[in-house]
Each structure stands twice: as C-alpha cells, then as structure tokens.
Design an enzyme around this catalytic site. Structure first.
Site, PDB file in Angstrom:
ATOM      1  N   ARG A  66       0.846  -1.205   0.000  1.00  0.00           N
ATOM      2  CA  ARG A  66       0.000   0.000   0.000  1.00  0.00           C
ATOM      3  C   ARG A  66       0.878   1.249   0.000  1.00  0.00           C
ATOM      4  NH1 ARG A  66      -2.042   2.196   4.304  1.00  0.00           N
ATOM      5  NH2 ARG A  66      -2.288   0.282   5.502  1.00  0.00           N
ATOM      6  N   ASP A  72      -6.375  17.615 -16.143  1.00  0.00           N
ATOM      7  CA  ASP A  72      -6.687  16.253 -16.576  1.00  0.00           C
ATOM      8  C   ASP A  72      -6.271  16.165 -18.042  1.00  0.00           C
ATOM      9  OD1 ASP A  72      -7.832  13.930 -17.568  1.00  0.00           O
ATOM     10  OD2 ASP A  72      -9.546  14.020 -16.202  1.00  0.00           O
ATOM     11  N   LYS A 101      -7.235   4.813 -20.232  1.00  0.00           N
ATOM     12  CA  LYS A 101      -7.411   5.216 -21.626  1.00  0.00           C
ATOM     13  C   LYS A 101      -6.107   4.985 -22.404  1.00  0.00           C
ATOM     14  CE  LYS A 101     -11.329   6.265 -19.800  1.00  0.00           C
ATOM     15  NZ  LYS A 101     -11.693   7.566 -19.286  1.00  0.00           N
ATOM     16  N   TYR A 142     -15.261  15.523 -17.220  1.00  0.00           N
ATOM     17  CA  TYR A 142     -15.619  14.114 -17.117  1.00  0.00           C
ATOM     18  C   TYR A 142     -16.721  13.907 -16.064  1.00  0.00           C
ATOM     19  CZ  TYR A 142     -15.146   9.108 -16.472  1.00  0.00           C
ATOM     20  OH  TYR A 142     -15.415   7.771 -16.374  1.00  0.00           O
TER      21      TYR A 142
HETATM   22  C1  PLP Z   1     -12.141   8.021 -17.985  1.00  0.00           C
HETATM   23  C2  PLP Z   1     -11.796   9.372 -17.526  1.00  0.00           C
HETATM   24  C3  PLP Z   1     -11.648   9.654 -16.157  1.00  0.00           C
HETATM   25  C4  PLP Z   1     -11.889   8.637 -15.081  1.00  0.00           C
HETATM   26  O1  PLP Z   1     -10.963   7.609 -15.140  1.00  0.00           O
HETATM   27  P1  PLP Z   1     -11.233   6.116 -14.577  1.00  0.00           P
HETATM   28  O2  PLP Z   1      -9.965   5.435 -14.883  1.00  0.00           O
HETATM   29  O3  PLP Z   1     -12.418   5.594 -15.327  1.00  0.00           O
HETATM   30  O4  PLP Z   1     -11.521   6.256 -13.131  1.00  0.00           O
HETATM   31  C5  PLP Z   1     -11.253  10.933 -15.797  1.00  0.00           C
HETATM   32  N1  PLP Z   1     -11.061  11.897 -16.731  1.00  0.00           N
HETATM   33  C6  PLP Z   1     -11.216  11.663 -18.046  1.00  0.00           C
HETATM   34  C7  PLP Z   1     -10.975  12.761 -19.013  1.00  0.00           C
HETATM   35  C8  PLP Z   1     -11.589  10.398 -18.483  1.00  0.00           C
HETATM   36  O5  PLP Z   1     -11.747  10.174 -19.790  1.00  0.00           O
END
Ligand code: PLP
Length: 419
Positions: free
Chosen positions: A71, A207, A232, A124
């Site tokens: 952890r 992000d 992604k 998001y």
């Molecule tokens: C998918 C996504 C998230 C969230 O990510 P997870 O891995 O599904 O928790 C956050 N920001 C953007 C732009 C995303 O496409």
C-alpha cells in the site's frame, strides 16, 4: 533507481529505465512483484524505513525509502512511476487504482472547508459528480467556467467570487469531452499565480487524459499537477482501470502520503500491465493519431456529417486555434461529429457499425463509438447539455490502430445505413 540517460528519448527508455535484471535472477523483464509485504534485513532497517515513510525525520543525503508494504510502495509501481515521469518531464509520479481515485486523492489533499475550487466545463462525468455533489458536503465551494473558446473563461469565473473567498485550485480538463474544446493552460497558470499569496499557493491541475502524455505537456505550460485516467491511452488496450498523478517532488510527496492512507494505489499486476503498455505508447498513439486524421478528412467531406469536432481542423486564426498552436503537439484521436438528423439517425449509425465497437471509454487499440447525450453524459440535464454543445445528433469516436481504410469503409456503410 537508475540515473536518467539525458540523451535518450522516453520511447527509448520504456523497456529498461529503473529496472536492473540482477535484481531478479537476470530476468530481462521486470517480474510482477505480487506480494503484500517485504522482508527487512534487520529491525534497524525496518525502523529507518518507517521513519522516512511516515515523515518522522528527513531522509539522509543518500538514503532511499526501502520497500515496506504494497500500500506504501511496490517495485512494479515505483519503476512505472519513474517511467511515467519521463514523458511529462515531471519530478515525480504516483499511480492509482483508477483515474477517479487519482482525482479524488488530489482533491482531498489540497482542498479544505471554506476553499473555492474552480473547474472548466464540460468535465468528465465522474469528476463533475465528485466536485459538485461530494466536495460541497465538505464545505468546498465549487465554481465552473466554460471552455468557451477564449482564454478569459477563468477570469470571468474569478470575478464572480465574493470578497474574502479563498480560491485553492483551478482544475481543468483540456481538450474537453466530448466537444474537444480547449482550455488555455498558461492563462490558468497565470491567474493562479496572481491569486497566490506567500502563505497559500493556488494550484493548477490538468486532466490530460485525452492528449497526453504524447501530445500535450501541461507542466511545460505552468500547470502544477497533471492527472490521467491510465485506463485510456496509457493502458491503451481496454483491459485495465488505473490513474496517474504527476508533479513536483514537494506536491507529490503530499499526494503519495494521502494515497497511502486512503489506499488508492494500483495493484502490482496493474502496474506490470502498464509497464508493458508504456513500451508501445508512442507507437500506439502515433498510429491512432494518423488514423484519426484519415477518418476526420473522410468525415469532413461527408454530406451526412453536419459538424466535426476535431482538433486537427481548427482554424489557426480563431481563439481555439491559437490555444491549439501554443499548447498541443498533435490533434490526438478522439473525434466527435454531429450527424444530420437527430438521435434516431445517430442510433442507426451506431447500430450499423461492425468493426468499430459500440462502447464508452477511449484510447484503446480498438476503435469505439458512443452517443454522449444518452451515454457518457446522460446525467447532464438537457439544458446543460445544450449549453455544453452536446446535442442528440452527436457521436463520439475513439480511433484505434486498425487499418484506416477498413475503418473508413465501416463508417461509410454505417452512415449509409443511417439514411
Ligand atoms: C475516464 C476518464 C476519467 C476517469 O478515469 P477512470 O480510470 O475511469 O476512473 C477521468 N477523466 C477523463 C478525461 C476520463 O476520460
């Protein structure tokens, strides 16, 4: 950890950086350290590791935090974090169990009751829910500003703050999903600097899931923290859920400490899968970007396509085009478009696709299509959808590594079926 080879590019270092075969019986590849805990050489060593891990004393000049418990730290995650930092030229990185756990850990670390969080919109869905439903319960006031084309969105939002309110963080998502609208990172960094006082630094968090880390480097434009859903492009095979946060050593020490106590780290197995993904990151993202260019050119000239939302077709003389020129290195591979008609035609198109799969998510090797209005953005009320530019005729595509001719043929027959 191995010294960075300054001459080599990240893509050259993804196969070896930070790992030594002699640690693992000469194994060329870093094994999966599938273990919860690590054996100390002696009690004195265990004591020293905990003193550093829990901040009970400063690290000595050559002292390193040893392995304690998965952890807190694990070799797969540490090696992965070292490699991720190379792409964004960050001092430090932390890997999380999901993009959402990275975002929520950052929000909880840097926001306190009475603080104001400013964020760009659209954002998001999960982030939107965290910001607008969960953070207000903890006394954080959340103010959004629109990614509306110009650099002044943040300034307009700041003018609405009441006297004495404390902005603590500007959180932006650029390009925004699903419209590909850009937010000016440098303008937000400048605003944050002006708002900062000697005792309180206003942070800019970006992000960067949609373009990075190949096509946009927010730290170079003044951002303090970069976040990713590694689910992604970084994972890239639609087979794992993970997140990443990067920034300065100072900020990341705080993020990593809260990660330890919330338990939002990724598992060794996910870390190992991501190590493997990073070896082909540039290859995949370059191929996807080139394929998307072919697809966008095809769609731009199709009579059934009313409007295209693609970074590659921005006019450089427009405010958005100018931000693109300054901030992005390539247009990436997420394309949205409005189909002539409405939801009926959009659904007929989606149902007719064969090679391209009907699924949410993006950034994987396979091409995906979805309907933002009723899927990824279904919880956004219709009036707000309209304000964000999401209409029932909008379809979002994530372009994969398939043969571009095959992709275009699939889109062609689906557009025909949507008549
Ligand atoms: C998918 C996504 C998230 C969230 O990510 P997870 O891995 O599904 O928790 C956050 N920001 C953007 C732009 C995303 O496409």
């Amino acid at each position: 950890m191995a010294k960075r080879n300054a001459a080599a590019h990240p893509e050259s270092l993804m196969m070896s950086y930070g790992y030594k075969p002699e640690w693992s019986e000469g194994a060329l590849k870093c094994p999966i350290f599938q273990t919860s805990t690590f054996v100390f050489k002696n009690a004195k060593e265990g004591k020293a590791f905990f003193e550093i891990a829990y901040g009970l004393r400063e690290k000595g000049p050559t002292e390193k935090l040893g392995l304690i418990y998965s952890r807190l730290n694990n070799p797969d995650l540490e090696i992965l974090e070292g490699r991720l930092a190379l792409w964004d030229k960050a001092e430090a990185a932390a890997v999380f169990s999901s993009g959402m756990s990275a975002i929520s850990t950052v929000a909880l670390e840097f926001l306190r009751p009475g603080d104001v969080l400013l964020h760009s919109e659209p954002i998001y869905g999960g982030t939107d829910y965290l910001f607008n439903h969960i953070l207000p319960r903890m006394g954080v006031r959340v103010v959004s500003f629109s990614a509306n084309g110009a650099s002044d969105g943040i300034h307009k939002a700041l003018k609405t703050l009441k006297k004495g309110e404390r902005p603590a963080m500007i959180f932006i998502e650029t390009p925004a999903n699903p419209t590909n609208l850009l937010v000016d990172i440098a303008a937000c960094a400048k605003a944050a600097k002006e708002l900062s006082t000697k005792n309180r630094r206003v942070l800019v968090a970006v992000d960067n899931t949609f373009l990075g880390p190949l096509w946009q480097r927010p730290l170079e434009h003044g951002a303090d923290l970069v976040l990713y859903s590694a689910t992604k492009f970084i994972g890239g095979h639609s087979d794992l859920i993970a997140g990443v946060c990067l920034g300065s050593q100072e900020l990341m020490t705080r993020v990593r400490t809260l990660r330890t106590f919330l338990g939002t780290m990724a598992s060794a197995w996910t870390g190992w899968l991501l190590l493997r993904s990073l070896e082909t990151l540039k290859l995949r993202m370059t191929c996807q970007m080139k394929n998307a260019r072919h697809v966008a050119t095809y769609l731009a000239n199709h009579p059934k396509v009313e409007r295209l939302y693609y970074l590659g077709s921005l006019d450089p003389s427009t405010p958005q085009g100018k931000i693109y020129q300054r901030q992005c290195l390539a247009p990436g591979s997420v394309i949205s478009f409005d189909i002539r008609g409405g939801e009926k035609e959009a659904f007929a198109f989606l149902d007719a696709l064969k090679l391209v799969k009907l699924a949410v998510s993006l950034g994987g090797t396979e091409s995906l299509a979805e309907h933002p209005g009723t899927m990824t953005h279904a919880d956004v009320p219709p009036a707000e959808q309209k304000r964000m530019g999401i209409s029932p005729k909008m379809v979002r595509l994530s372009i994969g590594v398939e043969n571009p001719g095959d992709l275009i043929r699939d889109l062609e027959q689906a557009l025909k079926a949507a008549a």
